[in-house]
Design a protein around this motif. Structure first.
Motif, short mmCIF file in Angstrom:
data_model
loop_
_atom_site.label_atom_id
_atom_site.label_comp_id
_atom_site.label_asym_id
_atom_site.label_seq_id
_atom_site.Cartn_x
_atom_site.Cartn_y
_atom_site.Cartn_z
N ALA A 94 -0.70 8.40 4.65
CA ALA A 94 0.20 7.55 3.88
C ALA A 94 -0.12 7.70 2.40
CB ALA A 94 0.07 6.08 4.29
N LYS B 66 2.25 3.29 0.34
CA LYS B 66 2.59 3.04 1.74
C LYS B 66 1.36 2.76 2.60
CE LYS B 66 7.04 3.68 1.32
NZ LYS B 66 8.02 2.61 1.64
N THR C 280 1.53 -0.46 4.51
CA THR C 280 2.45 -0.35 5.64
C THR C 280 1.77 0.34 6.82
OG1 THR C 280 4.33 -0.22 4.12
CG2 THR C 280 4.70 0.52 6.37
N TRP D 49 0.86 -1.35 10.50
CA TRP D 49 1.29 -0.71 11.76
C TRP D 49 0.08 -0.49 12.67
CZ3 TRP D 49 -0.11 4.20 13.60
CH2 TRP D 49 0.60 4.64 14.73
N LEU E 16 3.65 8.46 6.16
CA LEU E 16 4.51 7.56 5.40
C LEU E 16 4.46 7.96 3.92
CD1 LEU E 16 3.51 4.15 7.06
CD2 LEU E 16 5.23 5.83 7.78
N ASP F 112 5.75 8.28 -0.11
CA ASP F 112 6.32 7.41 -1.13
C ASP F 112 7.43 8.18 -1.83
OD1 ASP F 112 6.92 5.72 -3.22
OD2 ASP F 112 5.10 6.18 -4.35
N PRO F 113 8.70 7.90 -1.52
CA PRO F 113 9.80 8.67 -2.11
C PRO F 113 10.15 8.24 -3.53
CG PRO F 113 10.69 7.00 -0.64
CD PRO F 113 9.18 6.89 -0.56
N LEU G 189 8.22 9.16 9.79
CA LEU G 189 8.20 9.23 8.34
C LEU G 189 8.54 7.89 7.69
CD1 LEU G 189 9.99 12.68 7.81
CD2 LEU G 189 7.53 12.20 7.74
N SER G 190 8.65 6.84 8.50
CA SER G 190 8.94 5.51 7.98
C SER G 190 8.31 4.48 8.91
CB SER G 190 10.45 5.28 7.90
OG SER G 190 11.01 5.24 9.21
N ALA G 191 8.26 3.23 8.46
CA ALA G 191 7.67 2.18 9.28
C ALA G 191 8.45 2.01 10.58
CB ALA G 191 7.63 0.87 8.50
N SER H 16 10.33 4.27 12.19
CA SER H 16 10.14 5.39 13.11
C SER H 16 8.73 5.40 13.68
CB SER H 16 10.45 6.72 12.42
OG SER H 16 9.63 6.92 11.28
#
Length: 265
Positions: free
Chosen positions: A72, A76, A79, A83, A144, A146-147, A173-175, A177
């Protein structure tokens, strides 16, 4: 410990790191690492067979643990740790690796988890994970990014995502998913070995072709009509498509696969 010697040929997927790396499990001495991405093979190994989930109460053996990589970006990491806390009971039965501070933060938040710590992303950690994916040593990737901000090692993690896609392993690639990945991978093994079958085409004389999925294998089953006296045959999907003729069963199969690839099935 001296710095590990490095040999690089060309980017993005042909860098090799050898020697003793900054990877360790809490309470254990660092292990020697020799990993290289090199030229990607044309066919990469699929992820490991499904294991029994932690909630079944059955102990998961070392051979059937899922090997999951956790990464991450700084924005992120909270996050990722949230998870990991939600799934700590299941993750405790898996083999975990993480890059730099991602592994450190998850380890602090979840004391029961043992995480092999690789280098940080900017120091080559993403490439270390990529090399393991190529070698079939990672079953799933939770990354994860950071975009919202630029990153100096962006080429590294773009190459990592590409390698994971080529290897066809589960990727989050996201929380959201990551949640679905954990739900799917934590399910117990099915009690039956019967394949899931989907009709492809039925000819006018009663011959039937069906697309089958079982134990991470896809095949085409041909069921001849009763009057012909023939037997049921299964053909690997790749072989069936590789020897495809102009038959309507081939046309119908391609349509089914196109719908699936477009997200319609």
């Amino acid at each position: 410990m001296g710095s590990a010697p490095k040999r690089c040929r060309s980017w993005p997927i042909s860098c090799r790191v050898e020697g003793r790396a900054d990877s360790s499990i809490a309470g254990a001495a660092p292990e020697p690492v020799s990993a290289g991405i090199g030229n990607l093979p044309t066919r990469l190994p699929s992820f490991a067979p499904l294991a029994r989930s932690a909630w079944t109460g059955q102990e998961t053996s070392m051979q059937t643990r899922r090997r999951i990589a956790l990464i991450a970006h700084d924005a992120k990491k909270a996050t990722l740790t949230a998870w990991a806390r939600r799934w700590e009971g299941w993750l405790a039965h898996q083999y975990l690796v993480g890059t730099g501070s991602s592994a450190e933060e998850v380890g602090k938040a979840c004391p029961s988890l043992r995480i092999e710590r690789l280098r940080s992303g900017p120091e080559g950690g993403d490439m270390q994970v990529g090399a393991r994916i190529v070698d079939g040593e990672i079953d799933a990737l939770v990354f994860l990014p950071d975009p919202a901000n630029a990153h100096p090692h962006e080429a590294d993690f773009r190459a990592l995502i590409r390698i994971a896609l080529i290897a066809d392993i589960p990727i989050a690639l996201s929380a959201a998913s990551a949640e679905h990945l954990a739900i799917g991978m934590s399910q117990a093994l099915p009690t039956t070995s019967e394949p899931v079958l989907q009709d492809i085409y039925v000819s006018s004389n009663g011959d039937r072709w069906r697309l089958g999925t079982a134990a991470h294998r896809r095949f085409v089953r041909h069921e001849p009509n009763q009057a012909s006296g023939g037997s049921v045959t299964d053909t690997d999907l790749d072989h069936f498509l590789g020897n495809a003729g102009p038959g309507p069963e081939h046309v119908a199969l391609r349509r089914i696969l196109e719908v699936r690839s477009d997200g319609g099935a």
